[in-house]
Write an enzyme that holds these catalytic residues in place. Structure first.
Site, short mmCIF file in Angstrom:
data_model
loop_
_atom_site.label_atom_id
_atom_site.label_comp_id
_atom_site.label_asym_id
_atom_site.label_seq_id
_atom_site.Cartn_x
_atom_site.Cartn_y
_atom_site.Cartn_z
N HIS A 121 -3.64 0.87 12.19
CA HIS A 121 -3.44 -0.42 12.85
C HIS A 121 -4.80 -1.02 13.18
O HIS A 121 -5.61 -0.38 13.87
CB HIS A 121 -2.62 -0.20 14.13
N HIS A 166 0.82 -1.22 0.00
CA HIS A 166 0.00 0.00 0.00
C HIS A 166 0.86 1.27 0.00
O HIS A 166 0.50 2.27 0.62
CB HIS A 166 -0.95 0.04 1.21
N ASN A 219 -10.22 -2.89 2.56
CA ASN A 219 -9.93 -2.90 1.12
C ASN A 219 -11.21 -2.70 0.33
O ASN A 219 -12.31 -2.74 0.91
CB ASN A 219 -9.32 -4.25 0.72
FE1 HDD Z 1 -2.57 -4.84 5.51
C1 HDD Z 1 -1.09 -1.83 5.18
C2 HDD Z 1 -5.54 -3.53 4.38
C3 HDD Z 1 -3.94 -7.99 5.38
C4 HDD Z 1 0.18 -6.07 6.99
N1 HDD Z 1 -3.18 -3.04 4.89
C5 HDD Z 1 -2.42 -1.92 4.82
C6 HDD Z 1 -3.21 -0.82 4.34
C7 HDD Z 1 -4.46 -1.30 4.11
C8 HDD Z 1 -4.45 -2.70 4.46
C9 HDD Z 1 -5.64 -0.52 3.58
C10 HDD Z 1 -2.70 0.58 4.10
C11 HDD Z 1 -2.91 1.45 5.31
C12 HDD Z 1 -2.46 2.86 5.03
O1 HDD Z 1 -3.08 3.50 4.18
O2 HDD Z 1 -1.51 3.29 5.67
N2 HDD Z 1 -4.35 -5.62 4.93
C13 HDD Z 1 -5.47 -4.90 4.61
C14 HDD Z 1 -6.60 -5.79 4.52
C15 HDD Z 1 -6.15 -7.05 4.77
C16 HDD Z 1 -4.74 -6.93 5.06
C17 HDD Z 1 -8.02 -5.37 4.21
C18 HDD Z 1 -6.92 -8.34 4.81
C19 HDD Z 1 -7.98 -8.50 5.51
N3 HDD Z 1 -1.98 -6.70 6.05
C20 HDD Z 1 -2.69 -7.87 5.95
C21 HDD Z 1 -1.94 -8.95 6.55
C22 HDD Z 1 -0.78 -8.41 7.03
C23 HDD Z 1 -0.82 -6.99 6.69
C24 HDD Z 1 -2.40 -10.38 6.64
C25 HDD Z 1 0.35 -9.05 7.77
C26 HDD Z 1 0.20 -9.98 8.65
N4 HDD Z 1 -0.76 -4.09 5.93
C27 HDD Z 1 0.21 -4.77 6.59
C28 HDD Z 1 1.42 -3.91 6.92
C29 HDD Z 1 1.01 -2.53 6.33
C30 HDD Z 1 -0.37 -2.82 5.74
C31 HDD Z 1 2.73 -4.47 6.53
C32 HDD Z 1 1.97 -1.85 5.38
C33 HDD Z 1 1.99 -0.40 5.78
C34 HDD Z 1 1.29 -0.36 7.04
O3 HDD Z 1 0.83 -1.60 7.38
O4 HDD Z 1 1.13 0.62 7.75
O5 HDD Z 1 1.58 -3.85 8.29
#
Ligand code: HDD
Length: 664
Positions: free
Chosen positions: A335, A71, A144
């Site tokens: 978060h 993202h 999402n």
């Molecule tokens: Fe995630 C970012 C949505 C599964 C780990 N995620 C991130 C963002 C969105 C989502 C919208 C961007 C937030 C922003 O604008 O700063 N993610 C989802 C959805 C998931 C999902 C709807 C499934 C239900 N994500 C998911 C899993 C993991 C992560 C299974 C790890 C175990 N997601 C992250 C992250 C991020 C992230 C690595 C990258 C940047 C951040 O968090 O701040 O922690």
């Protein structure tokens, strides 16, 4: 509305206006020269003493932070959420507790796979993350625009992301799933089947952030003051409905305007056309956990809306752009674990893993444990604890006590009871062995994939076949192409056969069983739920000095349509400025086009023809001032019209997919 927005007020304390001020160092020293380094003689070396040079250069050298691991490309805006009523029968959450209660919000929309500078209209899932700055602390709904996920267990997330990101040996392709490693992951992990169907559908190429749905995806829990619990799924419904691009158009926009989605969001908020989304929930009482033929904790499953209806809770309006992209949009830290009393988690194994990942990632991205003090992340309610120090600590916590329990400070800051607003985790009774295994109830990967397919209109089905054919057409390993066709024959044999033909592999083996038919869910189709609208649509009008602007522009502007004039040269026609030339404009950037001019010479007219062709091929409203001016090839095609009223109608309808000879 802005006047009583506590978040906006809070941010003002941190906002600086540099205009009209003397230039200083970071430490406040006024400067006399900012164009020459301090040197020995006019042609000599720069000297160490030049503190201004060093400070300016050091700051510059350090001004990038790691982009989000997923993202990375996103855009955000401020707004307000207003509760429709009192939802205290289902949740204690204060921000949902009274009709008309307003809560400041910040939303960040994003693509998933691309880097920070990548194009926005690629085929990808879109993030839809909302931070509610409530009186009880920040609540983050990190969702999402697709309601299911590729994997069931968070432990596979790094694998999935490695597969979809550019391939590691050459970092190609950027922001695309059309490559071998993504499809290898799909065929090697059957749980991807359902989401891959969504990903191949028009959901993955939304027209704008204003016209896409949002979903919390994971199953959460609502708890009311009596301790009664419901499993809950969150939905955002855009007031304009969901609308998508067509694939050919999306690819061209990626070149013509890689900022297409953020520009649309920014421009509309600047113009006062505030995007609106309704928040709704699906609820399953705690005791009904096992009543469904899918596992409600499985993030690869939807809860069909026909089975579990939506209850609307309120409306969010995005009404203010950021002042500074980096300080706000880049530094906001979401978060899923940021909750308020009344909102709790389920044992969805994807959610459980997410609960670790989000804070962890901010530590590297934002450089330490004090990211909650950044203006955009600060709650609007007070916060007190014994956490101390670390890089960039801003708060000056007074006193000698930074521990609990203590007697020197009367054991404060102190915990409170639930009745006093304290968060208490839902006391779910859990028993079991420590295992690394997935429940058998998570094993059906195909039924809802088939349900999705059966719920689509014919046009949408064709788009899915086209998308598979495009993506797999880019896959070099023939075995992966073939394995994909075989895998998706389980969803629909005829679909897989067509894809196989398009990509030059043998049809799926006879032995592969298509899963049983499912009851369709109309709610998952975009085209079955079209909301016609006019306001904020963009129309290009190709004009010359003979064009009657009043007649062309007024009927559209009356409806809130944004009109841009295009001609062979820039300048003015009467009172109006020409917005674009045939070079700086592009038909893919408009919802409709009116051709009201012909030019001297072959080249400009050929360009006009290209404009008309592209508009036609992308099923958009195409207007001519008269029958004589109309390209005869287009005569009688749906949505190709003469006359202002007809054009407005054609534009309002949206895409004219009944235009059978279009090629988009
Ligand atoms: Fe995630 C970012 C949505 C599964 C780990 N995620 C991130 C963002 C969105 C989502 C919208 C961007 C937030 C922003 O604008 O700063 N993610 C989802 C959805 C998931 C999902 C709807 C499934 C239900 N994500 C998911 C899993 C993991 C992560 C299974 C790890 C175990 N997601 C992250 C992250 C991020 C992230 C690595 C990258 C940047 C951040 O968090 O701040 O922690």
């Amino acid at each position: 509305m802005e006047n009583n927005n506590k978040k906006v007020e809070q941010l003002k304390q941190f906002t600086a206006k540099d205009e009209g001020q003397p230039l200083t160092t970071d430490h406040g020293l006024k400067l006399t020269n900012d164009e020459h380094s301090l040197t020995i003689g006019e042609r000599g070396p720069t000297i160490m003493e030049d503190f201004h040079f060093r400070e300016k250069m050091t700051h510059f050298d350090h001004e990038r932070i790691p982009e989000r691991v997923v993202h990375a490309r996103g855009s955000g805006a401020h707004g307000v959420f207003e509760s429709y009523g009192d939802a205290s029968d289902i949740t204690m959450a204060h921000f949902l507790g009274e009709k008309g209660r307003q809560t400041p919000v910040f939303v960040r929309f994003s693509t998933v796979a691309g880097s920070r500078g990548s194009a926005e209209t690629v085929r990808d899932v879109r993030g839809f993350a909302t931070k509610f700055y409530t009186e009880e602390g920040n609540y983050d709904l990190v969702g999402n625009n697709i309601p299911v996920f590729f994997i069931q267990d968070a432990i596979k997330f790094p694998d999935f992301v490695h597969a979809v990101k550019p391939e590691p040996h050459n970092e190609i392709p950027q922001a695309q799933s059309a490559h071998d490693t993504f499809w290898d992951f799909v065929v090697s992990n059957e749980e991807t089947a359902h989401m891959t169907m969504w990903h191949m559908s028009d959901r993955a190429i939304p027209k704008s952030f204003r016209t896409m749905e949002g979903f919390g995806v994971n199953t959460f829990r609502f708890v009311n003051a009596n301790g009664e619990a419901h499993f809950v799924k969150f939905h955002w419904k855009p007031v304009f409905g969901a609308h998508s691009l067509v694939w050919d158009e999306a690819q061209k926009i990626a070149g013509k305007d890689p900022d297409f989605n953020r520009r649309d969001l920014f421009d509309n908020i600047e113009a006062g056309n505030y995007p609106e989304y309704e928040l709704a929930v699906q609820l399953i009482p705690q005791e009904d956990e096992f009543k469904f033929d899918f596992d409600i904790l499985d993030p690869t499953k939807i809860w069909p809306e026909e089975l579990i209806p939506l209850r609307k809770l309120g409306k969010m309006t995005l009404n203010r752009n950021t002042d500074n992209f980096f300080a706000e949009t880049e530094q906001i830290a979401f978060h899923v674990g940021h909750v308020v009393p009344g909102i709790d988690f389920s044992n969805d194994p994807l959610l459980q893993g997410r609960l670790f990942s989000y804070t962890d990632t901010q530590l590297i991205r934002l450089g330490g444990p004090n990211f909650h003090e950044l203006p955009i992340n600060r709650p609007v309610c007070p916060f007190h604890n014994n956490q101390r120090d670390g890089y960039g600590r801003m708060t000056i916590n007074k006193g000698r006590v930074a521990y609990g329990k203590n007697s020197l400070q009367n054991n404060t800051p102190h915990v409170v009871t639930q009745n006093e607003g304290g968060y208490a985790h839902y006391q779910e009774k859990i028993e079991g062995r420590k295992v690394r295994a997935r429940s058998l109830s998570f094993e059906d990967h195909y039924s809802q994939a088939r349900q999705f397919w059966l719920s689509q209109t014919d046009v949408e089905k064709q788009h899915i076949i086209n998308a598979f054919s495009f993506e797999l057409g880019k896959v070099e390993t023939i075995e992966i192409r073939k394995a994909t066709v075989d895998m998706f024959a389980r969803v629909d044999r005829a679909m897989a056969e067509q894809i196989a033909q398009n990509i030059g592999v043998t049809p799926p083996d006879e032995s592969i069983q298509q899963v049983e038919d499912q009851q369709p869910s109309d709610a998952v189709s975009i085209l079955k739920n079209q909301v016609p609208y006019l306001k904020t649509k963009k129309v290009g009008i190709i004009v010359d000095t003979n064009s009657n602007l009043e007649e062309l522009v007024t009927p559209l502007e009356k409806e809130g349509v944004v009109v841009e004039l295009i001609s062979d040269k820039q300048g003015r026609i009467g009172q109006r400025e020409i917005d674009h030339t045939l070079e700086t404009a592009s038909p893919v950037l408009y919802d409709g086009l009116i051709v009201a001019a012909t030019f001297e010479g072959v080249v400009p007219n050929r360009k006009v023809q290209t404009f008309a062709d592209e508009i036609f091929n992308h099923y958009k409203a195409l207007g001519y001032v008269s029958v004589e001016s109309m390209d005869k090839d287009y005569a009688n095609a749906p949505g190709v019209v003469t006359g202002a009223t007809e054009f407005v109608e054609a534009l309002k309808k949206g895409r004219h997919f009944d235009r059978t000879d279009a090629t988009g």
